[in-house]
Design a protein around this motif. Structure first.
Motif, PDB file in Angstrom:
ATOM      1  N   GLU A 186       0.653  -1.026   0.087  1.00  0.00           N
ATOM      2  CA  GLU A 186      -0.390   0.093   0.267  1.00  0.00           C
ATOM      3  C   GLU A 186       0.923   1.336  -0.043  1.00  0.00           C
ATOM      4  O   GLU A 186       2.110   1.142   0.590  1.00  0.00           O
ATOM      5  CB  GLU A 186      -0.984  -0.464   0.949  1.00  0.00           C
ATOM      6  N   ASN A 187       0.244   2.532  -0.239  1.00  0.00           N
ATOM      7  CA  ASN A 187       0.777   3.015  -0.824  1.00  0.00           C
ATOM      8  C   ASN A 187       2.266   3.451  -1.574  1.00  0.00           C
ATOM      9  O   ASN A 187       3.289   4.588  -0.765  1.00  0.00           O
ATOM     10  CB  ASN A 187       0.774   4.050   0.687  1.00  0.00           C
ATOM     11  N   GLU A 212       6.645  -5.701  -1.218  1.00  0.00           N
ATOM     12  CA  GLU A 212       6.564  -6.211   0.147  1.00  0.00           C
ATOM     13  C   GLU A 212       8.145  -5.423   1.005  1.00  0.00           C
ATOM     14  O   GLU A 212       7.752  -4.913   1.999  1.00  0.00           O
ATOM     15  CB  GLU A 212       5.619  -6.777   0.314  1.00  0.00           C
TER      16      GLU A 212
END
Length: 304
Positions: A30-31, A104
């Protein structure tokens, strides 16, 4: 978080497609704003068509390319750096595939170590089982450097220093602003086309360490290096031993122009050891040591 994947390539369209496909298949943290930049370095194959096809089929990660007509990986790297204004640059070689958790792990490492501008991870040979058994020998006559790059410093994170094995450029994550302070990659070093030269990455890492830049080893950032069985042939082993030893000496001792006497003694010992009884494993090991020592000597006296 802005991540730009940078891939420099020379006439490896088929491998490049596999590399980019593995990147596009990664999980997205995310982001994170992720993009891919390919620099075609003196290419005359289907590289540009391949990249354009992948760009057309990628809906969520932008893929673009630049062309650097002057052969030399450092030239390609520097062109890209000058065209990436900010964020983190994720260096990936054109014969790698990335772990599905690559992004990630990169994002987690950057957030876990705020203020650290350079990260490195593992590069593991992507063994297929077709390689000869001697390549996995861990005994007295195991070969080094491995013809397939292998960078693995354990499962615990730590800060890199000169006492560690230096990370290769195939799995570095570098904040863009670092280049403003210590400069780009040396065009006197690095491979041109596929001539097996190198050490543009070692030179950069050494300059960063000398400037007090923190480098974090994050073992969860993993890439796999394609295994080309042509690299497991005797001629290739000798050539790589010579070229990589030469360029690492150029990187570590750019002003050295004399050859210490012990180099000649080491060369003589390795040469005569080749012909003592012990079988092909012993002969291969010492032949590579001869080639590496000749490379070191050449690196000490070659102009940079």
């Amino acid at each position: 978080m802005e991540l730009t994947v940078l891939i420099c390539t020379h006439n490896r369209a088929a491998l490049l497609e596999k590399t980019i496909t593995s990147i596009l298949a990664c999980r997205r943290p995310e982001n994170c704003d992720i993009s891919i930049l390919v620099v075609a370095n003196a290419c005359n194959d289907d590289t540009l068509k391949t990249v354009q096809k992948l760009a057309d089929n990628s809906s969520d990660i932008p893929v673009r390319y630049l062309e650097e007509p002057i052969a030399g990986k450092s030239n390609a790297l520097n062109l890209a750096i000058d065209n990436i204004p900010s964020g983190y640059i994720c260096l990936i070689d054109d014969d790698h595939r990335v772990d599905s958790r690559y992004f990630e792990s990169v994002a987690q490492s950057i957030r876990q170590y705020p203020g650290v501008p350079i990260f490195c991870g593992q590069i593991i040979p992507d063994w297929t089982g077709d390689e000869p058994a001697w390549i996995h020998d861990k005994g007295k006559y195991k070969i080094y450097p491995l013809p397939i790059p292998h960078f693995e410093l354990g499962n615990a994170p730590f800060r890199v220093n000169r006492n560690n094995k230096l990370p290769g450029g195939g799995n570095l994550i570098i904040e863009r602003k670092v280049f403003d302070s210590i400069g780009n990659f040396s065009t006197a070093l690095g491979p041109q086309r596929h001539n097996l030269a190198g050490s543009e990455d070692s030179d950069f890492i050494l300059r960063a360490l000398d400037a007090g830049v923190d480098i974090q080893y994050s073992p969860t950032i993993v890439q796999y290096h394609y295994v080309d069985n042509d690299r497991l042939k005797f001629k290739y082993l000798l050539l790589k031993s010579f070229q990589r030893s030469k360029t690492i000496m150029l990187a570590k001792h750019p002003q050295q122009r004399t050859i210490p006497k012990y180099f000649w003694a080491k060369l003589a010992n390795y040469f005569f050891a080749m012909f003592l009884p012990g079988g092909i494993a012993r002969f291969r090991y010492y032949a590579m040591r001869v080639a590496a020592t000749l490379g070191e000597i050449s690196g000490l006296i070659s102009p940079r």
